[in-house]
Design a protein around this motif. Structure first.
Motif, short mmCIF file in Angstrom:
data_model
loop_
_atom_site.label_atom_id
_atom_site.label_comp_id
_atom_site.label_asym_id
_atom_site.label_seq_id
_atom_site.Cartn_x
_atom_site.Cartn_y
_atom_site.Cartn_z
N ALA A 277 0.84 -1.21 0.00
CA ALA A 277 0.00 0.00 0.00
C ALA A 277 0.87 1.26 0.00
CB ALA A 277 -0.92 0.00 1.21
N LEU A 278 1.95 1.23 0.79
CA LEU A 278 2.84 2.39 0.86
C LEU A 278 3.57 2.60 -0.47
CD1 LEU A 278 3.56 4.51 3.01
CD2 LEU A 278 5.55 3.14 3.58
N GLU A 279 3.99 1.47 -1.06
CA GLU A 279 4.67 1.53 -2.36
C GLU A 279 3.74 2.12 -3.42
OE1 GLU A 279 7.98 0.78 -4.87
OE2 GLU A 279 7.73 0.97 -2.72
N GLN A 280 2.46 1.69 -3.37
CA GLN A 280 1.45 2.20 -4.32
C GLN A 280 1.24 3.70 -4.11
OE1 GLN A 280 -2.46 0.47 -3.88
NE2 GLN A 280 -3.26 1.54 -5.66
N PHE A 281 1.23 4.12 -2.83
CA PHE A 281 1.05 5.55 -2.52
C PHE A 281 2.16 6.38 -3.16
CE2 PHE A 281 2.12 9.24 0.10
CZ PHE A 281 0.94 9.95 0.03
N TYR A 282 3.41 5.92 -2.97
CA TYR A 282 4.55 6.66 -3.54
C TYR A 282 4.48 6.72 -5.06
CZ TYR A 282 7.05 6.99 0.93
OH TYR A 282 7.43 7.29 2.21
N THR A 283 4.03 5.61 -5.68
CA THR A 283 3.93 5.57 -7.15
C THR A 283 2.90 6.58 -7.63
OG1 THR A 283 4.46 3.22 -7.06
CG2 THR A 283 3.54 4.02 -9.12
N VAL A 284 1.72 6.58 -6.98
CA VAL A 284 0.65 7.51 -7.37
C VAL A 284 1.10 8.96 -7.13
CG1 VAL A 284 -1.74 8.24 -6.91
CG2 VAL A 284 -1.18 5.82 -6.93
N LEU A 285 1.78 9.20 -5.99
CA LEU A 285 2.26 10.54 -5.66
C LEU A 285 3.21 11.07 -6.75
CD1 LEU A 285 2.13 12.69 -3.36
CD2 LEU A 285 4.17 11.64 -2.41
N GLN A 286 3.98 10.15 -7.32
CA GLN A 286 4.94 10.53 -8.35
C GLN A 286 4.26 10.74 -9.71
OE1 GLN A 286 8.07 7.65 -8.42
NE2 GLN A 286 9.60 9.09 -9.14
#
Length: 388
Positions: A277-286
């Motif tokens: 979930a955290l990895e997905q958050f960083y991807t979306v943020l980018q």
């Protein structure tokens, strides 16, 4: 955690009686108990007796006390939860209102009464009492001369052993000292694994290092296992997984847990869900910054618009001393769930929880872009950090 009795009515009033059975349960108890709660448990109290002649003797007696909790201290190494507060029930050894410290330990029953239970606390009990939730992972992060043997439970990352051995450098024409030092180091790491990893519970053992250290160690360990007939290692060879890390320090676990191959191997553990979930958050943020926000103010605005697809929140926020603030976070979680969103509650003692804490402890991935939130960010950048 063993649930002995649960008596909470529809108005969220009542008590629960629990017995912590393993170290992880003490972490759950730490998250359950808040200042202002009443806790009843057995304790040892020093009692002074005065004889007829005026001399006094003191002895230690075991008694059952109920205190209103004023401060909480969690000793992760000794796995003891110390609760300090005033006695609120009549007791032959302790006066009403007198201060006492209760030590909650493994296999010692305690009763918890809250002024008002909420859904987060009740969920925590369900999670703690569900055996399937403790699907564990072990990890060894190493480099030449340094290794950390860690246990990654669903709630926290515990360093069980730190191994530091100085290895002589390779010298031209004389590599024996270097090889002897390496063998001593590898032997110590292998013993650390045998001592701290329970292969009946652990589903996966990650061995991570820069360069070829992990491969050389793995080869050494299995050579030793064959020579000395160490059955536990031979039977569990398939559980080991070799991955790259940048160093042998604990913080390297962060990158190890984000490896796609590791996530696939750990797919049935809660820890993997949080990391993903955290990895997905960083991807979306980018890639789509208008669909990923962090900080209390922005997340609440997104929740009001029913825009949150996944809410990432640290359990640290539910331990805040301000009851009204805790209620705000509980209401936020409930509103996201009511709107069909998913909620991931991160443990602040897990490596992924530590990362989330650096983002104020609360973040959200949205269903649709909300560029207006980005605009409000420019208006008052300082306001949001003050509210967390």
């Amino acid at each position: 955690m063993k649930l002995v009795n649960r008596n909470v009515d529809k108005s969220y009033q009542g008590t629960v009686v629990l017995i912590p059975e393993e170290p992880e349960d003490m972490w759950h108890a730490y998250n359950l108990i808040s200042e202002g709660d009443s806790v009843r448990s057995t304790t040892i109290r020093k009692v002074q007796n005065e004889t007829a002649t005026g001399s006094s003797t003191s002895n230690r007696v075991r008694t059952t006390l109920t205190i209103r909790v004023e401060s909480i201290d969690f000793d992760t190494q000794a796995c003891v939860l110390r609760l300090k507060g005033r006695n609120i029930e009549e007791n032959q050894y302790v006066k009403m209102g007198a201060y006492h410290t209760l030590d909650l330990e493994l296999n010692r029953k305690f009763q918890l009464c809250k002024p008002e239970w909420d859904t987060i606390a009740l969920e925590r009990i369900d999670m703690a009492c569900d055996v399937t939730q403790s699907a564990d992972v072990a990890a060894v992060v190493m480099q030449e001369g340094l290794a950390h043997v860690c246990l990654i439970t669903s709630s926290m990352t515990l360093v069980r052993s730190k191994i530091e051995i100085s290895i002589p450098r390779k010298r031209k024409g004389n590599v024996q000292q270097h090889e002897k030092g390496l063998a001593k180091f590898y032997e110590s790491v292998m013993q650390g694994i045998l001592r701290h990893v329970n292969f009946d519970v652990v589903k996966c053992v990650l061995i991570a290092s820069p360069g070829f250290v992990r491969d050389q160690f793995f080869e050494y360990m299995y050579q030793q296992a064959v020579n000395s007939d160490i059955k536990v290692l031979l039977e569990n060879k398939s559980k080991f997984m070799l991955v790259h890390s940048s160093s042998g320090f604990k913080h390297s676990l962060k990158e190890v847990l984000q490896e796609p191959a590791v996530i696939a191997k750990m797919s049935d553990t809660k820890a993997a869900g949080e990391v993903k979930a955290l990895e997905q958050f960083y991807t979306v943020l980018q890639c789509e910054p208008a669909k990923a926000f962090y900080g209390k103010k922005h997340v609440q605005m997104a929740a009001e618009a029913m825009a949150i697809e996944t809410l990432l929140i640290s359990d640290n926020l539910f331990r805040c001393k301000d009851v009204s603030q805790r209620k705000e976070y509980v209401c936020l979680v409930e509103s996201v769930r009511d709107a069909g969103g998913e909620v991931k509650i991160f443990s602040s003692m897990h490596i992924s929880g530590e990362q989330l804490s650096q983002l104020t402890g609360i973040a959200a991935i949205l269903r649709f872009p909300m560029p207006e939130l980005e605009d409000s960010d420019n208006d008052d950048v300082g306001d949001d950090s003050d509210s967390d």
